[in-house]
Design an enzyme around this catalytic site. Structure first.
Site, short mmCIF file in Angstrom:
data_model
loop_
_atom_site.label_atom_id
_atom_site.label_comp_id
_atom_site.label_asym_id
_atom_site.label_seq_id
_atom_site.Cartn_x
_atom_site.Cartn_y
_atom_site.Cartn_z
N GLY A 1 -6.13 -0.24 -1.67
CA GLY A 1 -6.73 0.01 -0.36
C GLY A 1 -6.59 1.44 0.09
O GLY A 1 -6.76 1.72 1.28
N GLY A 2 -6.30 2.36 -0.84
CA GLY A 2 -6.26 3.77 -0.49
C GLY A 2 -5.15 4.15 0.49
O GLY A 2 -5.26 5.18 1.16
N SER B 1 -4.93 0.19 -8.06
CA SER B 1 -5.37 1.30 -7.21
C SER B 1 -4.17 1.88 -6.46
O SER B 1 -3.21 2.31 -7.09
CB SER B 1 -6.48 0.82 -6.27
#
Length: 615
Positions: free
Chosen positions: A175-176, A268
């Protein structure tokens, strides 16, 4: 009357003949608290398990603390919130001594949890663990968000006993660093794939602090951390992951997991978190393996906490919530802690909105920083590539890989000339984009990544037209997608593996390349960031058999450090002499060499460009 009696007797007979419903699963924590979970098909679960104290009030911007004892569930009601926080939004146990706690040593510590006592005895209670905790503050609806968000969800096969000692996968979501939640990760199909192959496994997913609440830095925050490290921390989202590891190590045996076979797994931003924990635990790591999907210790720029970019972000946070930049450091902190979490959330999102319209270093605000490394209970004593080259990382088995077209979801589609493309790349990757060093490096990168759509990303468009630029005759999208992916994901994976092979030659390394199309993706996306996770978790419906086989390899790796299982092709180790990848493509797997765009990525991995890009 006679009919009623007959019906009653019939019901009694049916009841006596039917099997009794299965008892709800329970788990007893190290402090004696009992958690009662639920059953779903062939699996059992415990949701909303608190692994850290609520990071509210005086614990906002502080390193995560041990959870209270007796255990407490999520803040699902006002009365529960008052019980947990007290009337002034201050966590009830936050000022109690945590005698003997060794947060960073990650050992099974009898004082791992704080004690809330009455009459000299710990008050043990049963906790309903069938409801997931709230998400950490982020964009989107606030109805399922709360600053009190440090919860874990645990799931395993129902057939196991609490003493089964099965391998553990502790998952960190993506989710960055701005959004996402462990609640979004459903491991049911993944666990079922293990059941079907006689590979039982326990999966735990967590929330961690995001945005400004999880990654605020800047000169003020660094100075506060230096003066009162127990009161203020840096890279708090990563500290939360480490805290979850502490809790898991101390308690997972009660759920049927093996504390000596914990594997950290992320995708991620979560994979970058796994990479951070590799650097944060160089000696006697409390986990046996690491699985990284689209992430490594480096990728986003990791700069000093007090750079101009990070200090400016923090000062805008102060302005946006009404705090005085000219106040003392302690005054700024007190002001920030006096705000509601929704006020902090709004200001954090404002900075994200600014990043979407004005290129900033790293593309996102509120990302990790150099925090002093292990000696400061942190992760990065320097840029990740420097720490890796020194061999200061956990020597554990690795499984790491990427999707073929990682950059397509992130590359802008509006660049019609090299100048606009260059302005974007230099601003998101170089601290001083107008410096001679930045211009010289970018000139070399332009040659490595030419304006040729046939070598841009997506590398294999579904329609087979490699000349297609998608968004105009001179559009730079494919070029931007290729260089973004290689800067943030692919080149740093190669650099990570190179340093592991050099500094930890006995480590078992397995790497993959995911090149299987996902149904529903637009042609310009190719095989984008996140595609592999849908297959691993069984969220892809186009080829369930393929999903299960991938999951079984992940579980085999978590079990014994080797993803090979009977009936599937051999996945060779990644070695200095044979840099081979397991490639998933067109519904099957094969072995390929890790040599695509090797010259271009060698430019990205030059020492000067690693330094300029903060990797």
């Amino acid at each position: 009357m006679r009919l009623a009696v007959l019906v009653t007797l019939a019901l009694v007979a049916l009841t006596n003949g039917a099997p009794a419903p299965a008892a709800a699963p329970t788990a007893k924590l190290s402090d004696g608290s009992v958690l009662t979970g639920g059953t779903q098909g062939s699996q059992v679960y415990w949701y909303g398990v608190r692994y850290a104290a609520a990071p509210v009030g005086n614990l906002r911007f502080a390193p995560p603390k041990a959870p209270p004892s007796p255990a407490q569930g999520p803040p699902t009601s006002q009365s529960n919130r008052r019980r947990q926080y007290g009337g002034n939004n201050t966590y009830a146990g936050q000022n109690q001594a945590e005698a003997g706690q060794k947060l960073w040593n990650i050992e099974e510590d009898p004082d791992e949890q704080t004690s809330v006592q009455k009459g000299g005895k710990v008050q043990v209670q049963a906790i309903d663990s069938t409801t997931k905790g709230p998400r950490c503050p982020q964009s989107g609806s606030v109805s399922d968000q709360d600053e009190d968000c440090l919860f874990m969800n645990i799931q395993r096969p129902a057939s196991l006993s609490n003493g089964a000692n099965v391998p553990v996968l502790l998952f960190f979501h993506g989710g960055g660093f701005q959004g996402g939640s462990g609640n979004d990760i459903d491991p049911t199909a993944f666990i079922q794939a293990g059941i079907d192959n006689s590979q039982p496994v326990l999966v735990a997913t967590i929330n961690y602090r995001l945005g400004a609440l999880g990654f605020a830095s800047g000169e003020t925050m660094e100075q506060l951390r230096d003066s009162t490290p127990s009161n203020v921390g840096l890279n708090l989202g990563f500290r939360d992951m480490q805290r979850a590891l502490v809790w898991t190590r101390a308690n997972v045996a009660s759920f049927g997991g093996d504390p000596d076979r914990i594997n950290i797994w992320g995708q991620s931003a979560g994979a970058f978190g796994v990479g951070a924990l590799l650097l944060g635990n160089p000696d006697s790591p409390p986990f046996q393996g690491a699985l990284m999907q689209s992430g490594t210790p480096g990728g986003p720029p990791i700069d000093s906490a007090s750079t101009g970019t990070k200090t400016d972000q923090f000062n805008r946070l102060l302005d946006n919530v009404g705090c005085d930049q000219n106040d003392s450091n302690e005054g700024k902190l007190s002001c920030l802690r006096s705000q509601t979490w929704k006020t902090i959330r709004k200001a954090s999102i404002q900075e994200q909105s600014r990043a979407s319209s004005d290129y900033i270093r790293g593309s996102y605000p509120w990302t990790a920083c150099i925090d002093g490394g292990v000696s400061r209970k942190g992760f990065f004593s320097d840029r990740p590539s420097v720490v890796l080259s020194q061999g200061n990382f956990a020597k554990v088995n690795l499984l790491s890989g990427n999707n073929e077209d990682e950059g397509t979801p992130f590359a802008p589609q509006s660049f019609d000339d090299e100048e606009s493309f260059g302005d974007w790349y230099k601003k998101i990757w170089f601290e001083d984009p107008d410096s001679d060093e930045a211009n010289s490096a970018f000139s070399d990168l332009l040659q490595a990544y030419p304006d040729d759509p046939t070598v841009g990303s997506p590398y294999r468009p579904k329609n087979g037209d490699n000349d297609n630029r998608f968004f105009g005759d001179t559009n730079q999208f494919k070029r931007a997608a290729s260089i973004y992916a290689d800067t943030r994901f692919q080149s740093v994976r190669r650099n990570l593996l190179k340093n592991y092979l050099k500094k930890s030659p006995k480590t078992s390394i397995y790497s993959y390349h995911f090149a299987n199309y996902r149904d529903g993706d637009a042609d310009y996306l190719g095989i984008p960031h996140g595609a592999d996770l849908d297959f691993v978790l069984g969220r892809n419906t186009q080829n369930p058999s393929m999903d299960a086989k991938i999951a079984q390899r992940w579980i085999a790796f978590a079990t014994n450090g080797n993803p090979n299982i009977d009936g599937l092709a051999n996945w060779p180790k990644y070695t200095s002499k044979n840099k081979q990848l397991l490639q998933y493509r067109d519904g099957t797997s094969s072995i390929v060499q890790d040599d695509f765009r090797v010259d271009a990525m060698n430019v990205l991995n030059r020492d000067d460009i690693l330094a300029l890009t903060g990797r």
